[in-house]
Design a protein around this motif. Structure first.
Motif, PDB file in Angstrom:
ATOM      1  N   GLN A 244      31.085  15.218  17.068  1.00  9.72           N
ATOM      2  CA  GLN A 244      29.986  16.173  17.388  1.00  9.72           C
ATOM      3  C   GLN A 244      28.970  15.326  18.052  1.00  9.72           C
ATOM      4  OE1 GLN A 244      28.647  17.495  13.878  1.00  9.72           O
ATOM      5  NE2 GLN A 244      27.297  19.050  14.734  1.00  9.72           N
ATOM      6  N   VAL A 245      28.323  15.884  19.066  1.00  6.65           N
ATOM      7  CA  VAL A 245      27.096  15.535  19.714  1.00  6.65           C
ATOM      8  C   VAL A 245      25.737  15.416  19.199  1.00  6.65           C
ATOM      9  CG1 VAL A 245      25.969  15.135  21.767  1.00  6.65           C
ATOM     10  CG2 VAL A 245      28.463  15.317  21.751  1.00  6.65           C
TER      11      VAL A 245
ATOM     12  N   GLN B 208      38.637  16.570  33.612  1.00  2.00           N
ATOM     13  CA  GLN B 208      38.294  17.875  32.766  1.00  2.00           C
ATOM     14  C   GLN B 208      37.455  17.314  31.612  1.00  2.00           C
ATOM     15  OE1 GLN B 208      40.566  20.995  32.182  1.00  2.00           O
ATOM     16  NE2 GLN B 208      39.943  21.038  34.169  1.00  2.00           N
ATOM     17  N   ILE B 209      36.081  18.178  31.379  1.00  2.00           N
ATOM     18  CA  ILE B 209      35.231  17.703  30.545  1.00  2.00           C
ATOM     19  C   ILE B 209      35.052  18.670  29.505  1.00  2.00           C
ATOM     20  CG2 ILE B 209      32.730  17.256  30.128  1.00  2.00           C
ATOM     21  CD1 ILE B 209      33.926  15.046  31.900  1.00  2.00           C
ATOM     22  N   VAL B 210      35.181  18.427  28.395  1.00  7.39           N
ATOM     23  CA  VAL B 210      34.942  19.314  27.243  1.00  7.39           C
ATOM     24  C   VAL B 210      33.603  19.165  26.966  1.00  7.39           C
ATOM     25  CG1 VAL B 210      35.404  19.914  24.543  1.00  7.39           C
ATOM     26  CG2 VAL B 210      37.266  18.711  25.945  1.00  7.39           C
ATOM     27  N   VAL B 211      33.104  20.568  27.106  1.00  6.39           N
ATOM     28  CA  VAL B 211      31.235  20.535  26.817  1.00  6.39           C
ATOM     29  C   VAL B 211      31.034  20.807  25.491  1.00  6.39           C
ATOM     30  CG1 VAL B 211      29.309  22.003  27.615  1.00  6.39           C
ATOM     31  CG2 VAL B 211      31.421  21.738  29.299  1.00  6.39           C
ATOM     32  N   LYS B 212      30.118  19.893  25.114  1.00  5.87           N
ATOM     33  CA  LYS B 212      29.656  20.005  23.698  1.00  5.87           C
ATOM     34  C   LYS B 212      28.095  20.439  23.716  1.00  5.87           C
ATOM     35  CE  LYS B 212      33.055  17.422  21.755  1.00  5.87           C
ATOM     36  NZ  LYS B 212      33.951  17.644  20.731  1.00  5.87           N
ATOM     37  N   PRO B 213      27.736  21.287  22.798  1.00  2.17           N
ATOM     38  CA  PRO B 213      26.233  21.979  23.190  1.00  2.17           C
ATOM     39  C   PRO B 213      25.411  20.717  22.604  1.00  2.17           C
ATOM     40  CG  PRO B 213      27.365  22.723  21.096  1.00  2.17           C
ATOM     41  CD  PRO B 213      28.441  21.988  22.038  1.00  2.17           C
ATOM     42  N   LEU B 214      24.193  20.744  23.197  1.00  2.00           N
ATOM     43  CA  LEU B 214      23.138  19.669  22.783  1.00  2.00           C
ATOM     44  C   LEU B 214      22.319  20.458  21.719  1.00  2.00           C
ATOM     45  CD1 LEU B 214      21.833  18.110  26.306  1.00  2.00           C
ATOM     46  CD2 LEU B 214      22.972  16.921  24.358  1.00  2.00           C
ATOM     47  N   GLY B 215      21.846  19.651  20.781  1.00  2.66           N
ATOM     48  CA  GLY B 215      20.699  20.209  19.993  1.00  2.66           C
ATOM     49  C   GLY B 215      19.794  20.807  20.600  1.00  2.66           C
ATOM     50  N   HIS B 216      18.808  21.799  19.923  1.00  2.75           N
ATOM     51  CA  HIS B 216      17.807  22.426  20.579  1.00  2.75           C
ATOM     52  C   HIS B 216      16.775  21.417  20.581  1.00  2.75           C
ATOM     53  CE1 HIS B 216      14.512  24.924  20.363  1.00  2.75           C
ATOM     54  NE2 HIS B 216      14.216  24.748  19.122  1.00  2.75           N
ATOM     55  N   GLU B 217      16.895  20.307  19.854  1.00  2.00           N
ATOM     56  CA  GLU B 217      15.596  19.562  19.809  1.00  2.00           C
ATOM     57  C   GLU B 217      15.344  18.759  21.329  1.00  2.00           C
ATOM     58  OE1 GLU B 217      18.158  19.297  18.258  1.00  2.00           O
ATOM     59  OE2 GLU B 217      19.390  17.453  18.483  1.00  2.00           O
ATOM     60  N   ILE B 218      16.519  18.939  22.161  1.00  2.00           N
ATOM     61  CA  ILE B 218      16.486  18.539  23.565  1.00  2.00           C
ATOM     62  C   ILE B 218      16.459  19.660  24.655  1.00  2.00           C
ATOM     63  CG2 ILE B 218      17.721  17.195  25.365  1.00  2.00           C
ATOM     64  CD1 ILE B 218      19.339  15.827  22.942  1.00  2.00           C
ATOM     65  N   ASN B 219      15.180  19.921  24.993  1.00  2.00           N
ATOM     66  CA  ASN B 219      15.034  20.982  25.691  1.00  2.00           C
ATOM     67  C   ASN B 219      14.869  20.874  27.102  1.00  2.00           C
ATOM     68  OD1 ASN B 219      12.536  19.898  25.371  1.00  2.00           O
ATOM     69  ND2 ASN B 219      11.623  21.281  24.018  1.00  2.00           N
ATOM     70  N   TYR B 220      15.119  19.875  27.680  1.00  2.00           N
ATOM     71  CA  TYR B 220      15.114  19.685  29.210  1.00  2.00           C
ATOM     72  C   TYR B 220      15.979  20.490  30.001  1.00  2.00           C
ATOM     73  CZ  TYR B 220      15.410  17.197  33.702  1.00  2.00           C
ATOM     74  OH  TYR B 220      15.636  16.888  35.018  1.00  2.00           O
TER      75      TYR B 220
ATOM     76  N   LEU C 190      21.011  16.173  12.894  1.00  2.00           N
ATOM     77  CA  LEU C 190      19.966  15.103  13.407  1.00  2.00           C
ATOM     78  C   LEU C 190      20.167  14.026  12.624  1.00  2.00           C
ATOM     79  CD1 LEU C 190      17.860  15.636  15.710  1.00  2.00           C
ATOM     80  CD2 LEU C 190      16.236  15.867  13.670  1.00  2.00           C
ATOM     81  N   GLY C 191      20.198  12.839  13.339  1.00  2.00           N
ATOM     82  CA  GLY C 191      20.186  11.619  12.811  1.00  2.00           C
ATOM     83  C   GLY C 191      18.804  11.009  12.633  1.00  2.00           C
ATOM     84  N   VAL C 192      18.516  10.537  11.437  1.00  2.00           N
ATOM     85  CA  VAL C 192      17.076   9.642  11.506  1.00  2.00           C
ATOM     86  C   VAL C 192      17.466   8.339  11.255  1.00  2.00           C
ATOM     87  CG1 VAL C 192      14.881   9.627  10.059  1.00  2.00           C
ATOM     88  CG2 VAL C 192      16.174  11.952  10.773  1.00  2.00           C
ATOM     89  N   ILE C 193      16.747   7.554  11.844  1.00  2.00           N
ATOM     90  CA  ILE C 193      16.945   5.989  11.612  1.00  2.00           C
ATOM     91  C   ILE C 193      16.027   5.568  10.675  1.00  2.00           C
ATOM     92  CG2 ILE C 193      16.736   3.665  12.635  1.00  2.00           C
ATOM     93  CD1 ILE C 193      17.600   4.539  15.084  1.00  2.00           C
ATOM     94  N   VAL C 194      16.442   4.785   9.668  1.00  2.00           N
ATOM     95  CA  VAL C 194      15.506   4.387   8.449  1.00  2.00           C
ATOM     96  C   VAL C 194      15.674   3.125   8.236  1.00  2.00           C
ATOM     97  CG1 VAL C 194      15.532   6.832   7.332  1.00  2.00           C
ATOM     98  CG2 VAL C 194      17.397   4.955   6.704  1.00  2.00           C
TER      99      VAL C 194
END
Lengths: 162, 625
Positions: free
Chosen positions: A62-63, B571-583, A96-100
């Motif tokens: 998971q990214v 071949q690339i497996v696409v993983k979604p980015l978190g919403h916190e990255i909005n560029y 989300l990961g948070v550095i502490v």
């Protein structure tokens, strides 16, 4: 590096929080939001992201993004930082990961032990504080990490729906 | 109701929905192919399954209704009733009613239904045969709806009349008639006029049980045969878990492969080779699990065309080409609605209303609509082709001006004008029709397709017909990617957005103050942009005498992007980015062979609104100042 966490004995009305240090200050998040605690991983930096975004990491396929709250809150890191860890938080499908600087302990806190954060003149940006817990000689700020980062859960839902 | 029962009912409803879809297909086939006994066998089996399992989980009304349907199908099977359009229509109506029941029950297990009308139509055909059914069905409707309080005598009179008809048609064997006679008289003498549903059902049960008894063995034999290519239902979330784990496996595998020189033992090296092949197989299989043939969605269009053309009184044949083309399930689920719109539109607006227009234009009297599906590179293409009158650009232009969509003096090619049909609120039909609605269709289609990262265009030739072409990514999960290095960091470019990669040499470059550095590629000029400027990464000096650039070409952008190195294509497996990255320049992320995540850049969006021109030619080859 998964940490063993000592839990205080709890009564039924207690909420449990994970307490950690940012610099010399103590903060805590609801334990239910904590997915795991890991060592600081290798990360890939994210262009165009605010500087407190350290990067993205691979958590078992998971990214997820890693943020440095110390940068966001302008807290100087502890000088000796062997205990630095990443707390992985999961709230409503946002991970989300948070550095502490250090993970301290799990606190069992009764509602009557939580006091309100003081209102400070000219400052209205500490909505993220859920309250303050006072131990014998310590003060711990109970916080909502997503609020401090300005991540609105509502927006997230909308994005999912789109 | 306890959980077990709930689960049981839920499962049943889910399965039934699938069964009913299969049924519908079979009914439609039946209309075109009366002779094939297998189709009827299959339908009978489906109805029988439905009856059995609905009764088992306690949906009495469904069971009762299917039972009636089964009777009708049985008669068809035995050739007692000819298969004509009215019968097929009735079966389709029954199918719709069942679908309605199933979907209503899904929300409310205790829902009740009014099936009297349909059941009386079935009974009517069973008793009176096909020819007279139109007339008598009217009579019966009268009975049940208007003259509810008919007197006994009149009812009885009706029944005798019907009996007479049955005799005439000799469609039912004597013994059956006798049973019916007896039963009907009971009904007639009953205190509750008129013929009510449950009594009718009773009659048919008696009739049916005798006839089905010897059949039962046969049916079960056929059923067990059909089980050979059985499927298993797996939840999508489990598939996602599997795909994640397999993704990890593939990454670990490539890490091992990179270090295989360090293995000293022959058996380790050999095992690694075998493992490598195995991992690749597993990866391919797990990717294919989400892929389904597009057939399921396309076949629904048969029904749409049939019903729509009936309403409009047009004779249209639908041909499906490339039904086996596979597409990601998530994409497939979103395809139904836009396709229905397109197909209805082709029937209503595409094919000429007047047959003589067609004949005069040298076309067959029967209209043709083709749906053609195929893979084109990494996309799925679906074409809806009609051989109708085409879209007249001047009418579209006029309407568009009337509706303030374009200005009278806008210069647009006919081709551009025709694309306006996708504009919100555009409908050229003078009147709102039952079939194609109120002009909300086409722009909704376009929005739906765009949400799937696809595109839709239309080609139209006046007098010859129109082609609506949908292009969609094959899968939201896997793309072909080009891995490039920029500032010591790996990024992924979607190969679909890359036109080509070239080596940039000094003689290809030119400079103008307002344009920055311009690259001349085989006579075509395009701005040259540094990927490190786009990504804000540290410049990185390579000692090479040439630089690599990726050429990006689309309708909206055309530029060359300087990268440090082109590393690989995979071949690339696409993983979604978190919403916190909005560029918006990032399409997602992926985990590369080194186990680290990399960002996938959307090359069409990444340079939007940025002034990135390179200010001196020297900067191209000497990046570190």
């Amino acid at each position: 590096m998964n940490k063993e966490l000592n839990t205080d004995t709890n009564t039924s009305s207690e909420e449990r929080y994970l307490e950690f240090s940012l610099g010399n200050e103590n903060y805590a998040v609801p334990l239910l939001d904590v997915k795991e605690v890991i060592a600081v991983p290798d990360t890939t930096p994210i262009p165009h992201a605010p500087s407190h975004f350290v990067g993205i990491m691979n958590l078992r396929g998971q990214v997820i993004s890693i943020v440095d709250l110390r940068k966001k809150m302008k807290i100087s890191p502890k000088e000796q930082s062997e205990e630095v860890a990443v707390v992985i938080l999961e709230v409503q499908e946002i991970t989300l990961g948070v550095i502490v600087d250090q993970v301290n302990r799990v606190l069992g806190i009764r509602e009557d032990q939580i006091s309100e954060a003081p209102q400070i003149e000219g400052k209205n940006n500490h909505d993220y504080m859920l309250g303050i817990y006072r131990g014998e000689n310590t003060m711990t700020v109970l916080m909502n990490v997503f609020k401090i980062l300005g991540i609105e859960e509502l927006n997230f839902v909308e994005k999912q729906a789109a | 109701m306890d959980d077990f029962e709930k689960e049981l009912k839920g499962d049943f409803l889910e399965e039934s929905a699938q069964l009913l879809e299969d049924c519908e297909q079979s009914f439609l086939q039946l209309e075109n192919n009366h002779e094939d006994p297998e189709i009827l066998d299959q339908i009978f089996r489906l109805a029988h399954n439905l009856k059995g399992s609905s009764r088992a989980v306690g949906f009495g009304e469904v069971a009762e209704f299917t039972h009636n349907m089964e009777n009708l199908i049985l008669q068809l099977k035995e050739n007692r009733i000819p298969i004509v359009e009215s019968v097929v229509s009735l079966l389709l109506d029954c199918n719709d009613h069942l679908s309605h029941m199933v979907s209503t029950l899904t929300n409310n297990f205790n829902a009740e239904f009014d099936s009297v009308d349909l059941i009386s139509r079935i009974v009517n055909i069973l008793e009176n045969g096909v020819e007279s059914s139109a007339q008598t069905s009217l009579d019966q409707e009268g009975d049940s709806e208007i003259e509810v309080n008919e007197t006994l005598e009149e009812d009885a009179h009706d029944i005798f009349e019907q009996q007479a008809m049955v005799h005439d048609k000799s469609l039912v064997e004597n013994t059956d008639i006798q049973i019916q006679l007896d039963k009907k008289q009971e009904v007639a003498n009953d205190v509750q006029p008129p013929l009510n549903e449950s009594n009718v059902v009773e009659i048919n049960k008696v009739q049916n049980d005798e006839q089905t008894a010897p059949l039962k063995k046969k049916v079960s034999a056929v059923t067990s045969q059909a089980k050979k290519d059985e499927n298993i239902r797996v939840s999508l979330s489990r598939l996602a878990q599997l795909n994640n784990s397999v993704g990890e496996l593939v990454i670990l595998q490539s890490v091992l492969n990179q270090h295989k020189d360090e293995f000293k033992s022959e058996i380790l090296t050999k095992s690694l080779g075998q493992l490598s092949k195995l991992s690749k197989d597993i990866h391919e299989i797990s990717m294919s699990l989400r892929m389904l043939p597009i057939k399921g969605v396309l076949q629904k269009m048969q029904r749409i065309v049939r019903d729509t053309s009936n309403v409009l009184n047009k004779d249209i044949e639908l041909r499906l080409i490339g039904e086996e083309t596979e597409v990601d399930k998530l994409v497939l689920e979103q395809l139904g609605d836009p396709l229905v719109h397109l197909v209805r539109n082709a029937v209503d607006h595409g094919i000429e209303s007047n047959v003589e227009d067609r004949i005069n234009a040298g076309k067959s009297a029967q209209g043709n609509i083709d749906i053609n599906c195929f893979h084109d590179g990494n996309s799925l293409v679906i074409e809806v082709i009609d051989d109708g009158g085409g879209i007249p650009p001047d009418i579209i232009r006029k309407k568009a001006i009337e509706k303030n969509i374009i200005k009278a003096n806008d210069k647009m090619s006919d081709q551009e004008v025709v694309q306006l049909v996708f504009h919100p609120g555009f409908s050229t039909k003078e009147q709102v029709s039952e079939v194609s609605g109120r002009g909300v269709g086409m722009d909704v289609v376009k929005t739906n397709i765009q949400q799937l990262s696809g595109d839709i265009t239309v080609d139209s030739t006046l007098g010859k017909g129109s082609v609506f072409r949908i292009a969609l990514p094959l899968s939201m999960a896997v793309i072909d990617g080009l891995i490039v290095e920029v500032g010591r960091q790996n990024f992924v470019f979607p190969l679909g957005q890359v036109h080509e990669t070239i080596n940039v040499r000094p003689e290809m470059l030119g400079f103008a103050e307002d344009l920055g550095v311009v690259l001349n590629l085989r006579g075509e000029n395009m701005p040259l942009i540094k990927a490190s400027d786009v990504l804000g990464t540290e410049p990185f000096n390579t000692s090479q005498s040439f630089k690599k650039a990726v050429i990006v070409k689309s309708k909206t952008v055309n530029y060359a992007l300087l990268v440090d190195e082109v590393v690989d294509h995979q071949q690339i497996v696409v993983k979604p980015l978190g919403h916190e990255i909005n560029y918006e320049g990032f399409m997602g992320s992926s985990i590369l062979g080194n186990g680290l995540p990399a960002l996938i850049l959307d090359l069409f969006k990444a340079i939007k609104g940025k002034n990135l021109k390179i200010k001196k030619i020297e900067q191209v080859f000497n990046e570190v100042a």
